[in-house]
Design a protein around this motif. Structure first.
Motif, PDB file in Angstrom:
ATOM      1  N   LEU A 297       0.834  -1.200   0.000  1.00 49.20           N
ATOM      2  CA  LEU A 297       0.000   0.000   0.000  1.00 49.20           C
ATOM      3  C   LEU A 297       0.870   1.251   0.000  1.00 49.20           C
ATOM      4  N   ILE A 298       1.874   1.275   0.859  1.00 48.19           N
ATOM      5  CA  ILE A 298       2.765   2.443   0.955  1.00 48.19           C
ATOM      6  C   ILE A 298       3.576   2.602  -0.331  1.00 48.19           C
ATOM      7  N   TYR A 299       4.052   1.481  -0.875  1.00 42.63           N
ATOM      8  CA  TYR A 299       4.847   1.511  -2.111  1.00 42.63           C
ATOM      9  C   TYR A 299       4.021   2.079  -3.274  1.00 42.63           C
ATOM     10  N   ARG A 300       2.777   1.608  -3.413  1.00 44.03           N
ATOM     11  CA  ARG A 300       1.922   2.084  -4.506  1.00 44.03           C
ATOM     12  C   ARG A 300       1.627   3.579  -4.362  1.00 44.03           C
ATOM     13  N   PHE A 301       1.395   3.996  -3.116  1.00 45.87           N
ATOM     14  CA  PHE A 301       1.097   5.408  -2.882  1.00 45.87           C
ATOM     15  C   PHE A 301       2.312   6.278  -3.199  1.00 45.87           C
ATOM     16  N   LYS A 302       3.495   5.850  -2.776  1.00 46.87           N
ATOM     17  CA  LYS A 302       4.714   6.614  -3.055  1.00 46.87           C
ATOM     18  C   LYS A 302       4.996   6.661  -4.553  1.00 46.87           C
ATOM     19  N   LYS A 303       4.713   5.573  -5.239  1.00 41.89           N
ATOM     20  CA  LYS A 303       4.951   5.524  -6.686  1.00 41.89           C
ATOM     21  C   LYS A 303       4.031   6.501  -7.417  1.00 41.89           C
ATOM     22  N   LYS A 304       2.798   6.638  -6.935  1.00 45.77           N
ATOM     23  CA  LYS A 304       1.853   7.576  -7.546  1.00 45.77           C
ATOM     24  C   LYS A 304       2.234   9.025  -7.237  1.00 45.77           C
ATOM     25  N   ASN A 305       2.933   9.218  -6.108  1.00 46.20           N
ATOM     26  CA  ASN A 305       3.236  10.571  -5.635  1.00 46.20           C
ATOM     27  C   ASN A 305       4.723  10.709  -5.303  1.00 46.20           C
ATOM     28  N   PRO A 306       5.579  10.629  -6.311  1.00 44.02           N
ATOM     29  CA  PRO A 306       7.032  10.612  -6.063  1.00 44.02           C
ATOM     30  C   PRO A 306       7.573  11.898  -5.458  1.00 44.02           C
ATOM     31  N   ASP A 307       6.838  13.016  -5.601  1.00 42.83           N
ATOM     32  CA  ASP A 307       7.335  14.289  -5.080  1.00 42.83           C
ATOM     33  C   ASP A 307       6.938  14.545  -3.630  1.00 42.83           C
ATOM     34  N   LEU A 308       6.156  13.648  -3.054  1.00 41.70           N
ATOM     35  CA  LEU A 308       5.841  13.776  -1.634  1.00 41.70           C
ATOM     36  C   LEU A 308       6.997  13.212  -0.821  1.00 41.70           C
ATOM     37  N   ASN A 309       7.415  13.945   0.168  1.00 35.89           N
ATOM     38  CA  ASN A 309       8.556  13.529   0.987  1.00 35.89           C
ATOM     39  C   ASN A 309       8.066  12.612   2.123  1.00 35.89           C
ATOM     40  N   ILE A 310       7.852  11.341   1.766  1.00 34.54           N
ATOM     41  CA  ILE A 310       7.355  10.369   2.740  1.00 34.54           C
ATOM     42  C   ILE A 310       8.538   9.613   3.336  1.00 34.54           C
ATOM     43  N   LEU A 311       8.689   9.721   4.635  1.00 33.78           N
ATOM     44  CA  LEU A 311       9.803   9.074   5.333  1.00 33.78           C
ATOM     45  C   LEU A 311       9.325   7.787   5.990  1.00 33.78           C
ATOM     46  N   ILE A 312      10.155   6.766   5.911  1.00 35.59           N
ATOM     47  CA  ILE A 312       9.814   5.472   6.506  1.00 35.59           C
ATOM     48  C   ILE A 312      10.791   5.158   7.635  1.00 35.59           C
ATOM     49  N   GLU A 313      10.247   4.970   8.823  1.00 40.45           N
ATOM     50  CA  GLU A 313      11.054   4.561   9.978  1.00 40.45           C
ATOM     51  C   GLU A 313      10.898   3.048  10.131  1.00 40.45           C
ATOM     52  N   LYS A 314      11.970   2.325   9.895  1.00 43.41           N
ATOM     53  CA  LYS A 314      11.899   0.864   9.922  1.00 43.41           C
ATOM     54  C   LYS A 314      11.317   0.357  11.238  1.00 43.41           C
ATOM     55  N   ASN A 315      10.328  -0.523  11.111  1.00 45.59           N
ATOM     56  CA  ASN A 315       9.660  -1.170  12.248  1.00 45.59           C
ATOM     57  C   ASN A 315       8.901  -0.192  13.148  1.00 45.59           C
ATOM     58  N   VAL A 316       8.761   1.059  12.688  1.00 44.10           N
ATOM     59  CA  VAL A 316       8.056   2.057  13.515  1.00 44.10           C
ATOM     60  C   VAL A 316       6.834   2.600  12.790  1.00 44.10           C
ATOM     61  N   GLY A 317       7.066   3.297  11.667  1.00 42.36           N
ATOM     62  CA  GLY A 317       5.940   3.892  10.961  1.00 42.36           C
ATOM     63  C   GLY A 317       6.411   4.796   9.843  1.00 42.36           C
ATOM     64  N   ILE A 318       5.503   5.660   9.365  1.00 41.34           N
ATOM     65  CA  ILE A 318       5.825   6.561   8.265  1.00 41.34           C
ATOM     66  C   ILE A 318       5.391   7.979   8.628  1.00 41.34           C
ATOM     67  N   SER A 319       5.930   8.949   7.885  1.00 42.03           N
ATOM     68  CA  SER A 319       5.533  10.343   8.101  1.00 42.03           C
ATOM     69  C   SER A 319       5.663  11.120   6.810  1.00 42.03           C
ATOM     70  N   LEU A 320       4.915  12.217   6.736  1.00 39.89           N
ATOM     71  CA  LEU A 320       5.038  13.155   5.630  1.00 39.89           C
ATOM     72  C   LEU A 320       5.803  14.362   6.134  1.00 39.89           C
ATOM     73  N   SER A 321       6.976  14.575   5.574  1.00 38.88           N
ATOM     74  CA  SER A 321       7.843  15.670   6.029  1.00 38.88           C
ATOM     75  C   SER A 321       7.701  16.868   5.116  1.00 38.88           C
ATOM     76  N   ILE A 322       7.371  18.014   5.726  1.00 40.81           N
ATOM     77  CA  ILE A 322       7.233  19.263   4.954  1.00 40.81           C
ATOM     78  C   ILE A 322       8.107  20.338   5.592  1.00 40.81           C
TER      79      ILE A 322
END
Length: 222
Positions: free
Chosen positions: A197-222
């Protein structure tokens, strides 16, 4: 105040009809009602709620406190509890919730109005700004839609929930537990499913700065 969305979590018909009447009398017209926690969470995921009015003991296994706790992990929304129950155990349960006030039934209309107006002022709910602009993206809270170069990004139902979580929690980590709780409603989900789900979303929106914290979660950094 016409753009303020209010969600009432209450299973007693007489009570929520009276709350609607009070809200209408002070100019609040966009009101949604849920009689159980599941419906409340479903409504909160489909549109931006600005204020919650919630009972504690409602239909179903989950309480109003459970519903509010989940909704406040989706986005920051204040709550006014209106209930017939009041004890130290309840106070302990709501201690980690962003609460404006706590009214005991039968409540006084003037006290309720004061708390509602306090929430509107404290959280600047009268603001007409329902969009976030980032690079070439515009996220519309009102419609829960994402635009890139003024063209709507086609998103699946789960991707819409994900984008809503990201833009209402900018620069904050959304844990994988929260993702599973909100998107899959606590149903068992394979790590691969979540990752896809996260991979597909990032692929659709490559310019969004989505950070992935391994084994923790994700965030949108602005």
């Amino acid at each position: 105040m016409k753009n303020i969305n209010i969600l009432i979590i209450e299973d007693q018909l007489i009570i929520y009809l009276h709350l609607i009447k009070v809200l209408n009398s002070i100019g609040l017209k966009k009101i949604f009602v849920a009689r159980n926690a599941e419906k409340a969470i479903e409504i909160a995921k489909s549109r931006k709620i600005n204020l919650l009015l919630s009972d504690i003991k409602i239909q179903g296994e989950k309480t109003g406190i459970d519903a509010v706790s989940v909704i406040q992990t989706i986005y920051n929304v204040p709550v006014i509890f209106i209930t017939a129950f009041y004890d130290n155990e309840i106070l302990k349960k709501i201690s980690n919730i962003d609460i404006i006030g706590y009214l005991l039934k039968p409540y006084r209309v003037d006290e309720l109005e004061v708390l509602i107006k306090l929430a509107i002022e404290k959280y600047n709910l009268n603001s007409n700004d329902n969009n976030i602009v980032y690079k070439n993206y515009i996220y519309c809270f009102k419609e829960n839609k994402l635009f890139y170069n003024d063209i709507e990004v086609e998103l699946t139902k789960k991707e819409k929930i994900l984008v809503h979580l990201l833009f209402t929690n900018i620069n904050k980590i959304i844990t994988y537990d929260t993702l599973e709780n909100i998107i899959w409603q606590n149903n068992y989900v394979l790590e691969n499913t979540r990752r896809n789900l996260i991979y597909r979303f990032k692929k659709k929106n490559p310019d969004l700065n989505i950070l992935i914290e391994k084994n923790v979660g994700i965030s949108l950094s602005i």
